[in-house]
Scaffold this active site. Structure first.
Site, short mmCIF file in Angstrom:
data_model
loop_
_atom_site.label_atom_id
_atom_site.label_comp_id
_atom_site.label_asym_id
_atom_site.label_seq_id
_atom_site.Cartn_x
_atom_site.Cartn_y
_atom_site.Cartn_z
N CYS A 96 0.55 -1.37 -0.22
CA CYS A 96 -0.01 0.02 -0.11
C CYS A 96 1.15 1.04 0.22
O CYS A 96 1.36 1.62 -1.27
CB CYS A 96 -0.64 -0.01 1.20
N HIS A 186 -4.14 -5.05 0.54
CA HIS A 186 -2.74 -6.21 2.11
C HIS A 186 -3.00 -6.96 2.46
O HIS A 186 -4.01 -7.82 2.76
CB HIS A 186 -4.17 -5.22 3.73
N GLU A 188 -1.59 -9.06 4.57
CA GLU A 188 -1.09 -9.46 5.55
C GLU A 188 -2.93 -9.61 6.62
O GLU A 188 -2.35 -10.33 8.07
CB GLU A 188 -1.11 -8.23 6.96
#
Ligand code: XMP
Length: 531
Positions: A96, A186, A188
């Protein structure tokens, strides 16, 4: 930096043969990136984005991940990376903001988008890559999770597009020669279903980590480190609270230095039913670790007498705890180190962006002033670990699943679950309620699904009927929440029949309680504890 913070700075050399470094730009997800990387058996640390090149070089990571950020790269004061960091000749993954900064610094273009893209998106693969899971073939589409305002609108000339989405034409890009990868989404978060595989591929396939970091490796390395730090003669004291962290820290240190460790258990009388006995049985009888069990219930109750204000109660308990701990430590004589179960989230130097621009570095720590006051050196063998890793380490060290899986319990104990003044009668009443609640939760197989479950004794009397008689007794509240770190929490949605059963048992079995309520407040706006 004050003295305490200075001692928190992360070790400069990587502690394991291979590692990933995460440079943090203040994203709320940075710790999640670290957890995902560690779950693939790769040691990693989180440092502020402006860590010095020298320090990064001596840590010698195999790869670097640049986190997201609430800031915009388009702001003049936005956090920037020093260009030299990119010349380390190791792989980079920008996430990002990390992608945007990479693009901006290498000649691409970032624009502020007219609307924020937030939530699930589909990316389409344009070129296969060893960064991708096997199933991400050319032309296939995959779900990812986006959360961004700005977006990359032109990539640097030596980068290529690997995948695109409607809102982010450069959702995944790479520079083959430099081994730089960057994603707009993202990986994660769990809402990117294959995200963990992407991070694993970056750490193992691309950065060349072996994936062999485990709690067994950690235990052996940490034992050696404790031995080196403490030396051949020094002595260590460790406060046991009955909780998981101090127990794991103590067991690890005992394996390293044996009887030169003495544990001090200050029994405040504010623990739950059977807890003090459990601690002494486990440490003294099962593990044979030297243990001082200081029974101090009377001192705590008399210090708390009449006190009603929550903050005053907490301070009174904290101060007396330190006084007693110090008294007991002095009786032991020559002591050099104080061990504490500090965890990684307490020591990460996190980046905080206030108002989009202002950057502050803050360190959290919950030492409570003991080491300075007692002039002792600190030993914090768990300071590199997240809570779930401490549980794994505890199992590795022979602590039972039941012990390491325990719900968190606050230092001030039951005192902050008895609004108003605390007495021994109230403590005894609350313990009985708590036993029933937790017994029923375990029986229903719900204990491990809940972050924390407990009871609160309310300073209220209510009218009831039992048999033919009118009662006028106390009310209690039950609280059970789910959470991943205690910072936010949601109530556990018990079946009504379960709550009815628990309430029935409490009112029938605990004389003095005639009403049970269930606390349905999330955090925020409520806190988990009542005081
Ligand atoms: P709150 O009540 O702030 O609690 O939502 C968040 C988590 O922290 C625990 N807690 C404490 N733990 N000493 C501790 O060791 C304390 O003074 C303390 N106060 C709250 C609480 O039980 C929950 O897990």
């Amino acid at each position: 930096m004050n003295q305490c913070n200075a001692s928190l700075s992360t070790a400069e050399e990587s502690k394991f043969s291979d590692s990933i470094l995460i440079l943090d730009f203040g994203s709320q997800f940075t710790q999640l990136i670290a957890r995902r990387v560690r779950e693939c058996g790769v040691y990693c640390e989180i440092w502020p984005y402006n860590a010095s090149l020298e320090k990064i070089k001596s840590f010698a990571p195999n790869g670097i991940i640049l986190s997201g950020s609430p800031a915009s790269v388009l702001d003049a004061n936005a956090p920037k990376l020093k260009k030299e960091v990119f010349d380390l000749e190791i792989p980079f993954l920008g996430i990002c903001y990390g992608q945007q900064i990479m693009c901006q610094m290498f000649g691409g273009k970032v624009e502020s988008h007219h609307h924020r893209e937030f939530g699930s998106a589909e990316i389409k693969i344009e070129q296969e890559s060893k960064f991708f899971p096997e199933s991400w073939k050319d032309g296939t589409t995959h779900e990812v999770w986006m959360s961004h305002g700005d977006r990359v609108v032109a990539i640097p000339s030596d980068f290529k597009t690997l995948a695109a989405s409607e809102g982010a034409p450069f959702a995944v890009i790479w520079n083959e020669k430099r081994r730089f990868y960057a994603v707009q989404f993202h990986p994660e978060v769990v809402h990117t279903p294959d995200g963990a595989v992407l991070l694993r591929n970056f750490a193992l396939n691309i950065s060349g980590c072996t994936g062999k970091w485990s709690m067994e490796v950690f235990r052996d390395a940490e034992i050696k480190r404790i031995q080196d730090k403490v030396g051949e003669n020094a002595r260590v004291i460790c406060g046991l609270s009955g909780g998981v962290d101090s127990a794991v820290a103590a067991k690890l240190i005992y394996e390293a230095i044996g009887d030169r460790l003495t544990c001090i258990f200050v029994d405040t009388g504010l623990l739950r039913e059977g807890e003090a006995e459990n601690v002494t049985r486990l440490f003294r009888d099962d593990f044979h670790i030297p243990l001082i069990h200081c029974q101090a219930e009377k001192r705590f109750l008399s210090a708390l007498e009449g006190g009603r204000d929550p903050e005053t109660k907490r301070k009174t308990i904290g101060k007396l705890f330190i006084d007693i701990f110090e008294e007991e430590a002095k009786k032991i004589g020559d002591v050099d180190f104080l061990a504490q179960g500090t965890l990684y989230p307490d020591v990460i130097e996190s980046v905080s962006l206030v108002g989009g621009n202002e950057v502050t570095i803050k360190s959290h720590h919950n030492v409570g002033g003991l080491p300075e006051r007692m002039n002792l050196r600190l030993l914090e063998p768990l300071r590199d670990l997240f809570k779930d890793e401490v549980r794994l380490l505890g199992r590795e060290l022979g602590l039972s699943d039941a012990y390491v899986g325990r719900h968190p319990f606050p230092g001030p104990g039951l005192a902050i679950r008895i609004p108003g003044n605390v007495t021994s009668e109230k403590l005894s009443l609350l313990r009985k309620v708590d036993v029933i609640f937790l017994e029923e939760i375990r029986k229903a197989g719900l204990y491990n699904k809940i972050w924390q479950a407990f009871s609160v004794l309310l300073p209220v009397k209510t009218v009831g009927v039992m048999g033919d008689a009118r009662t006028y007794d106390q009310a209690c509240a039950l609280r059970a929440v789910t959470s991943s770190d205690g910072m936010t929490a949601r109530i556990y949605p018990f079946e009504i029949s379960f709550l009815e059963r628990v309430a029935g048992r409490i009112i029938n079995e605990v004389r003095g309680i005639n009403r049970v309520t269930y606390d349905i407040t999330s955090k925020p706006p409520g806190t988990i504890e009542w005081e």
